[in-house]
Design a protein around this motif. Structure first.
Motif, mmCIF file in Angstrom:
data_model
loop_
_atom_site.group_PDB
_atom_site.id
_atom_site.type_symbol
_atom_site.label_atom_id
_atom_site.label_comp_id
_atom_site.label_asym_id
_atom_site.label_seq_id
_atom_site.Cartn_x
_atom_site.Cartn_y
_atom_site.Cartn_z
ATOM 1 N N ASP A 191 23.826 12.938 24.575
ATOM 2 C CA ASP A 191 23.248 12.781 25.900
ATOM 3 C C ASP A 191 23.501 14.026 26.752
ATOM 4 O OD1 ASP A 191 22.333 11.886 28.369
ATOM 5 O OD2 ASP A 191 23.964 10.460 28.668
ATOM 6 N N GLY A 192 22.432 14.622 27.234
ATOM 7 C CA GLY A 192 22.536 15.810 28.068
ATOM 8 C C GLY A 192 23.321 15.581 29.349
ATOM 9 N N GLU A 193 23.216 14.392 29.919
ATOM 10 C CA GLU A 193 23.986 14.072 31.129
ATOM 11 C C GLU A 193 25.482 14.065 30.826
ATOM 12 O OE1 GLU A 193 23.261 13.619 34.396
ATOM 13 O OE2 GLU A 193 21.220 14.239 33.904
ATOM 14 N N LEU A 194 25.835 13.531 29.681
ATOM 15 C CA LEU A 194 27.241 13.543 29.271
ATOM 16 C C LEU A 194 27.719 14.974 29.099
ATOM 17 C CD1 LEU A 194 29.854 12.113 28.333
ATOM 18 C CD2 LEU A 194 28.873 12.128 26.036
ATOM 19 N N HIS A 195 26.897 15.809 28.507
ATOM 20 C CA HIS A 195 27.257 17.219 28.318
ATOM 21 C C HIS A 195 27.504 17.900 29.664
ATOM 22 C CE1 HIS A 195 25.230 17.451 24.085
ATOM 23 N NE2 HIS A 195 26.164 16.522 24.166
ATOM 24 N N LEU A 196 26.625 17.637 30.628
ATOM 25 C CA LEU A 196 26.811 18.233 31.961
ATOM 26 C C LEU A 196 28.108 17.746 32.604
ATOM 27 C CD1 LEU A 196 23.156 18.033 33.330
ATOM 28 C CD2 LEU A 196 24.416 20.106 32.677
ATOM 29 N N TYR A 197 28.403 16.465 32.422
ATOM 30 C CA TYR A 197 29.652 15.914 32.957
ATOM 31 C C TYR A 197 30.852 16.615 32.328
ATOM 32 C CZ TYR A 197 33.436 12.612 33.829
ATOM 33 O OH TYR A 197 34.635 12.045 34.193
ATOM 34 N N LEU A 198 30.832 16.754 31.009
ATOM 35 C CA LEU A 198 31.943 17.412 30.313
ATOM 36 C C LEU A 198 32.074 18.873 30.734
ATOM 37 C CD1 LEU A 198 31.409 15.908 26.754
ATOM 38 C CD2 LEU A 198 33.194 15.288 28.397
ATOM 39 N N GLN A 199 30.953 19.541 30.881
ATOM 40 C CA GLN A 199 30.994 20.937 31.305
ATOM 41 C C GLN A 199 31.598 21.065 32.699
ATOM 42 O OE1 GLN A 199 26.843 21.576 30.468
ATOM 43 N NE2 GLN A 199 27.301 22.933 28.743
ATOM 44 N N SER A 200 31.252 20.129 33.577
ATOM 45 C CA SER A 200 31.812 20.210 34.932
ATOM 46 C C SER A 200 33.298 19.854 34.945
ATOM 47 C CB SER A 200 31.036 19.311 35.901
ATOM 48 O OG SER A 200 31.303 17.948 35.675
ATOM 49 N N ARG A 201 33.729 18.973 34.051
ATOM 50 C CA ARG A 201 35.144 18.565 34.021
ATOM 51 C C ARG A 201 36.035 19.592 33.345
ATOM 52 N NH1 ARG A 201 37.118 13.259 34.187
ATOM 53 N NH2 ARG A 201 39.099 14.338 33.993
ATOM 54 N N ILE A 202 35.603 20.116 32.189
ATOM 55 C CA ILE A 202 36.506 20.992 31.428
ATOM 56 C C ILE A 202 35.894 22.317 31.001
ATOM 57 C CG2 ILE A 202 37.922 19.069 30.586
ATOM 58 C CD1 ILE A 202 36.436 19.244 27.897
ATOM 59 N N GLY A 203 34.594 22.481 31.142
ATOM 60 C CA GLY A 203 33.917 23.665 30.620
ATOM 61 C C GLY A 203 34.310 24.983 31.252
ATOM 62 N N ASN A 204 34.764 24.945 32.487
ATOM 63 C CA ASN A 204 35.087 26.187 33.199
ATOM 64 C C ASN A 204 36.563 26.548 33.168
ATOM 65 O OD1 ASN A 204 32.436 26.758 34.105
ATOM 66 N ND2 ASN A 204 32.654 25.137 35.621
ATOM 67 N N SER A 205 37.360 25.742 32.513
ATOM 68 C CA SER A 205 38.808 25.970 32.516
ATOM 69 C C SER A 205 39.180 27.217 31.709
ATOM 70 C CB SER A 205 39.522 24.750 31.928
ATOM 71 O OG SER A 205 40.906 24.967 31.921
ATOM 72 N N ARG A 206 40.200 27.916 32.170
ATOM 73 C CA ARG A 206 40.689 29.105 31.462
ATOM 74 C C ARG A 206 41.681 28.742 30.364
ATOM 75 N NH1 ARG A 206 40.455 34.044 35.268
ATOM 76 N NH2 ARG A 206 39.063 33.260 36.867
ATOM 77 N N ARG A 207 42.078 27.481 30.344
ATOM 78 C CA ARG A 207 42.972 26.971 29.303
ATOM 79 C C ARG A 207 42.263 25.840 28.581
ATOM 80 N NH1 ARG A 207 48.683 26.565 32.481
ATOM 81 N NH2 ARG A 207 48.986 28.805 32.668
ATOM 82 N N GLU A 208 42.615 25.639 27.328
ATOM 83 C CA GLU A 208 42.013 24.534 26.592
ATOM 84 C C GLU A 208 42.494 23.217 27.172
ATOM 85 O OE1 GLU A 208 41.734 24.462 22.379
ATOM 86 O OE2 GLU A 208 41.050 26.537 22.266
ATOM 87 N N ARG A 209 41.556 22.291 27.308
ATOM 88 C CA ARG A 209 41.829 20.947 27.818
ATOM 89 C C ARG A 209 41.047 19.954 26.978
ATOM 90 N NH1 ARG A 209 39.874 21.692 33.773
ATOM 91 N NH2 ARG A 209 40.150 19.451 33.834
ATOM 92 N N MET A 210 41.620 18.773 26.781
ATOM 93 C CA MET A 210 40.923 17.728 26.035
ATOM 94 C C MET A 210 40.686 16.530 26.929
ATOM 95 S SD MET A 210 41.477 15.812 22.426
ATOM 96 C CE MET A 210 40.899 17.240 21.577
ATOM 97 N N LEU A 211 39.434 16.116 26.968
ATOM 98 C CA LEU A 211 39.048 14.913 27.682
ATOM 99 C C LEU A 211 38.657 13.885 26.625
ATOM 100 C CD1 LEU A 211 38.526 13.889 30.620
ATOM 101 C CD2 LEU A 211 36.129 14.363 30.181
ATOM 102 N N VAL A 212 39.165 12.671 26.773
ATOM 103 C CA VAL A 212 38.892 11.603 25.821
ATOM 104 C C VAL A 212 38.130 10.504 26.552
ATOM 105 C CG1 VAL A 212 39.914 9.932 24.236
ATOM 106 C CG2 VAL A 212 41.018 12.158 24.582
#
Length: 164
Positions: A46-67
């Protein structure tokens, strides 16, 4: 729109009002995205889910995991950040992940972590760790829907690449 608060504040005092408005608008969009995905089936494509994930963790300078946890029908139950790391690796407390899944009565788990490098290709460590998690999940009666690798502009599905 993807600039951090510190990047925006470095523009100077004369742009402070505009920066606050941009941050408020982004928070509103993020809230709307969360509301949209939380009222739907969890679909790794789902593209909406992808946008949500990008806004939550996509811009971080460190690796982060969202479950993201879902029920047996694939309906969203909850999402939680469960792993943090450096610019090149992530630490995940596997026991906490599965404890949370069992606590919320989840049947499915969608893993998503970012690559600060901007490259969506999974490392061999990403693939191996995902397979191990899938094996452990199966023993507990849980299912790993997918593991998405997120950057600012893309999401990569480990499952769709037949690596899971």
């Amino acid at each position: 729109m993807s600039a951090s608060k510190s990047q925006l504040s470095s523009l100077g005092e004369e742009f402070a009002g505009a920066c606050e408005l941009m941050l408020a608008a982004r928070a509103l969009v993020d809230t709307a995205r969360h509301q949209k995905i939380s009222s739907a089936r969890v679909d790794p494509y789902d593209g909406e889910l992808h946008l949500y994930l990008q806004s939550r963790i996509g811009n971080s300078r460190r690796e982060r995991m969202l479950v993201i946890f879902c029920d047996r029908d694939g309906q969203y139950l909850l999402d939680q950040e469960m792993g943090w790391g450096t610019s090149t690796n992530i630490q995940l407390d596997v026991a906490s992940l599965f404890r949370k899944a069992l606590t919320v009565d989840a049947d499915g788990i969608l893993l998503a972590h970012n690559h600060p490098s901007g490259h969506c290709t999974p490392s061999q460590d990403d693939i191996d760790a995902t397979r191990k998690l899938a094996g452990a999940a199966k023993v507990l009666g849980l299912y790993i829907l997918d593991h998405l690798i997120v950057t600012r502009r893309q999401c990569y599905s480990i499952r769709s690449s037949s690596l899971l």
